[in-house]
Design a protein around this motif. Structure first.
Motif, PDB file in Angstrom:
ATOM      1  N   PRO A  39      12.600  78.795  77.293  1.00 21.01           N
ATOM      2  CA  PRO A  39      12.145  78.453  75.715  1.00 21.01           C
ATOM      3  C   PRO A  39      12.158  79.985  75.213  1.00 21.01           C
ATOM      4  CG  PRO A  39      10.754  77.240  77.098  1.00 21.01           C
ATOM      5  CD  PRO A  39      11.585  78.113  78.107  1.00 21.01           C
ATOM      6  N   ARG A  40      12.566  80.298  73.919  1.00 18.67           N
ATOM      7  CA  ARG A  40      12.790  81.394  73.225  1.00 18.67           C
ATOM      8  C   ARG A  40      11.560  82.319  73.406  1.00 18.67           C
ATOM      9  NH1 ARG A  40      15.935  83.454  69.366  1.00 18.67           N
ATOM     10  NH2 ARG A  40      17.255  81.746  69.396  1.00 18.67           N
ATOM     11  N   SER A  41      10.303  81.799  73.620  1.00 13.53           N
ATOM     12  CA  SER A  41       9.078  82.465  73.788  1.00 13.53           C
ATOM     13  C   SER A  41       9.021  83.244  74.991  1.00 13.53           C
ATOM     14  CB  SER A  41       7.749  81.479  73.517  1.00 13.53           C
ATOM     15  OG  SER A  41       7.788  80.633  74.469  1.00 13.53           O
ATOM     16  N   TYR A  42       9.694  83.144  76.050  1.00 12.47           N
ATOM     17  CA  TYR A  42       9.860  83.713  77.042  1.00 12.47           C
ATOM     18  C   TYR A  42      10.813  84.725  77.221  1.00 12.47           C
ATOM     19  CZ  TYR A  42       7.314  79.346  78.853  1.00 12.47           C
ATOM     20  OH  TYR A  42       6.498  78.159  78.977  1.00 12.47           O
ATOM     21  N   TRP A  43      11.721  84.870  76.172  1.00 10.75           N
ATOM     22  CA  TRP A  43      12.697  85.664  76.607  1.00 10.75           C
ATOM     23  C   TRP A  43      12.441  87.141  76.678  1.00 10.75           C
ATOM     24  CZ3 TRP A  43      17.162  83.813  72.316  1.00 10.75           C
ATOM     25  CH2 TRP A  43      17.396  82.735  72.866  1.00 10.75           C
ATOM     26  N   HIS A  44      11.457  87.627  76.576  1.00  9.20           N
ATOM     27  CA  HIS A  44      10.691  88.847  76.413  1.00  9.20           C
ATOM     28  C   HIS A  44       9.966  89.233  77.791  1.00  9.20           C
ATOM     29  CE1 HIS A  44      12.944  90.398  72.764  1.00  9.20           C
ATOM     30  NE2 HIS A  44      12.549  89.280  72.230  1.00  9.20           N
ATOM     31  N   ASP A  45       9.629  88.169  78.604  1.00  4.79           N
ATOM     32  CA  ASP A  45       8.617  88.284  79.679  1.00  4.79           C
ATOM     33  C   ASP A  45       8.735  89.453  80.539  1.00  4.79           C
ATOM     34  OD1 ASP A  45       7.591  85.790  78.613  1.00  4.79           O
ATOM     35  OD2 ASP A  45       7.871  84.878  80.552  1.00  4.79           O
ATOM     36  N   ILE A  89       7.155  88.203  92.794  1.00  2.00           N
ATOM     37  CA  ILE A  89       5.865  88.310  92.155  1.00  2.00           C
ATOM     38  C   ILE A  89       5.752  89.402  91.321  1.00  2.00           C
ATOM     39  CG2 ILE A  89       3.430  87.972  92.497  1.00  2.00           C
ATOM     40  CD1 ILE A  89       5.133  85.408  93.244  1.00  2.00           C
ATOM     41  N   TRP A  90       5.445  89.480  90.113  1.00  2.00           N
ATOM     42  CA  TRP A  90       5.422  90.694  89.205  1.00  2.00           C
ATOM     43  C   TRP A  90       4.333  90.623  88.130  1.00  2.00           C
ATOM     44  CZ3 TRP A  90      11.256  90.017  86.947  1.00  2.00           C
ATOM     45  CH2 TRP A  90      12.099  90.268  87.833  1.00  2.00           C
ATOM     46  N   LEU A  91       3.872  91.575  87.694  1.00  2.00           N
ATOM     47  CA  LEU A  91       3.053  91.897  86.750  1.00  2.00           C
ATOM     48  C   LEU A  91       4.179  92.058  85.284  1.00  2.00           C
ATOM     49  CD1 LEU A  91       0.794  94.393  87.657  1.00  2.00           C
ATOM     50  CD2 LEU A  91      -0.032  91.881  87.202  1.00  2.00           C
ATOM     51  N   HIS A  92       3.920  91.127  84.350  1.00  2.00           N
ATOM     52  CA  HIS A  92       5.038  91.024  83.028  1.00  2.00           C
ATOM     53  C   HIS A  92       4.349  90.744  82.122  1.00  2.00           C
ATOM     54  CE1 HIS A  92       5.621  86.950  83.038  1.00  2.00           C
ATOM     55  NE2 HIS A  92       5.701  86.642  84.399  1.00  2.00           N
ATOM     56  N   LEU A  93       5.264  90.534  80.760  1.00  2.00           N
ATOM     57  CA  LEU A  93       4.536  90.182  79.572  1.00  2.00           C
ATOM     58  C   LEU A  93       4.262  88.852  79.442  1.00  2.00           C
ATOM     59  CD1 LEU A  93       6.004  93.292  79.075  1.00  2.00           C
ATOM     60  CD2 LEU A  93       6.714  92.366  76.759  1.00  2.00           C
ATOM     61  N   ASP A  94       3.254  88.708  78.770  1.00  2.00           N
ATOM     62  CA  ASP A  94       2.523  87.289  78.652  1.00  2.00           C
ATOM     63  C   ASP A  94       3.209  86.295  77.717  1.00  2.00           C
ATOM     64  OD1 ASP A  94       0.375  85.481  79.184  1.00  2.00           O
ATOM     65  OD2 ASP A  94      -0.138  85.607  77.339  1.00  2.00           O
ATOM     66  N   HIS A  95       3.715  85.039  77.840  1.00  2.00           N
ATOM     67  CA  HIS A  95       4.127  84.337  76.650  1.00  2.00           C
ATOM     68  C   HIS A  95       3.115  83.506  76.079  1.00  2.00           C
ATOM     69  CE1 HIS A  95       5.614  82.359  80.433  1.00  2.00           C
ATOM     70  NE2 HIS A  95       4.515  81.424  79.973  1.00  2.00           N
ATOM     71  N   GLY A  96       2.049  83.586  76.419  1.00  2.00           N
ATOM     72  CA  GLY A  96       0.801  82.577  75.996  1.00  2.00           C
ATOM     73  C   GLY A  96       0.294  81.554  77.113  1.00  2.00           C
TER      74      GLY A  96
END
Length: 239
Positions: A155-161, A193-200
């Protein structure tokens, strides 16, 4: 070593496929959480142990660790969590900042396997970082690579994770880029397993926080202070 920066990584087709299969993502319940908090000033609030962490995991924190990122999962089957950064000053652990977060969409496990959609419980070192975006001033070695990007069929909301990521040293080789596919314990034991940006919402096993939190962590986690992450649901953490 402070200031070390790696060149962009060129991955093979197989490596890219494994990355996409093992990357974090997936729907889960949203969790608004609470704004970050600053370190407490009162001496009584300065613990000599990491708050909420019992003897079992406390003993696994390396003696030379001076930064601990604690991930407090709301429940064993919950995707909602809170991340708190602690810094050791003398014999006490000061709370530096905290953020709302997400973990694996099915919660937590002490026996993580590939595809279980749960985050692994434990204590892990943090030694490598990277992302799609330029280095924001990370202290950890930072690898910028387009190969880290989330697949466009998500989903587009995940593209910047994966604009920014910090590798959790679970079943991986330290000192390699976050998307290195080597898994010393075998592929079935999971990895990536990473720390990464949240998509909600929940992930495939990673821990996600806001972009502002990731930028702060990248600029703050210092290899000279031997940072580790202590992660799990609150019940497991306190055992």
């Amino acid at each position: 070593m402070r200031g070390v920066r790696r060149n962009a990584v060129t991955t093979t087709a197989l490596g890219a496929l494994l990355l996409l299969l093992g990357g974090c993502g997936g729907p889960g319940p949203a969790h608004p959480g609470s704004p970050h908090t600053k370190a407490a000033d009162k001496p009584a609030d300065r613990p000599t142990r990491i708050p909420g962490v019992g003897d079992r995991l406390q003993r696994r924190v390396p003696a030379d660790a001076r930064q601990v990122l604690a991930v407090y999962g709301d429940g064993r089957d919950s995707a909602a969590a809170t991340v708190v950064l602690y810094a050791k000053r003398g014999s006490v652990w000061d709370r530096v900042r905290g953020w709302p977060a997400h973990n694996g969409k099915k919660g937590w496990t002490s026996d993580h396997h590939e595809g279980d959609r749960r985050s692994p419980v434990g204590v892990f070192t943090l030694s490598d970082a990277g992302g799609v975006l330029p280095d924001p001033g990370a202290r950890l070695p930072y690898t910028r690579s387009a190969a880290i990007a989330a697949p466009r069929w998500w989903p587009r909301s995940y593209w910047h994770d994966f604009d920014y990521v910090i590798a959790v040293d679970y079943n991986r080789v330290e000192g390699t880029p976050p998307n290195d596919q080597t898994r010393p314990e075998g592929y079935a034991r999971g990895g990536g397993i990473w720390l990464h940006l949240d998509h909600g919402s929940g992930t495939s096993g990673c821990v996600s926080v806001s972009e502002a939190a990731m930028r702060y962590l990248l600029r703050t986690l210092d290899p000279d202070r031997h940072p580790v992450v202590v992660m799990g649901d609150r019940a497991d953490l306190s055992a």
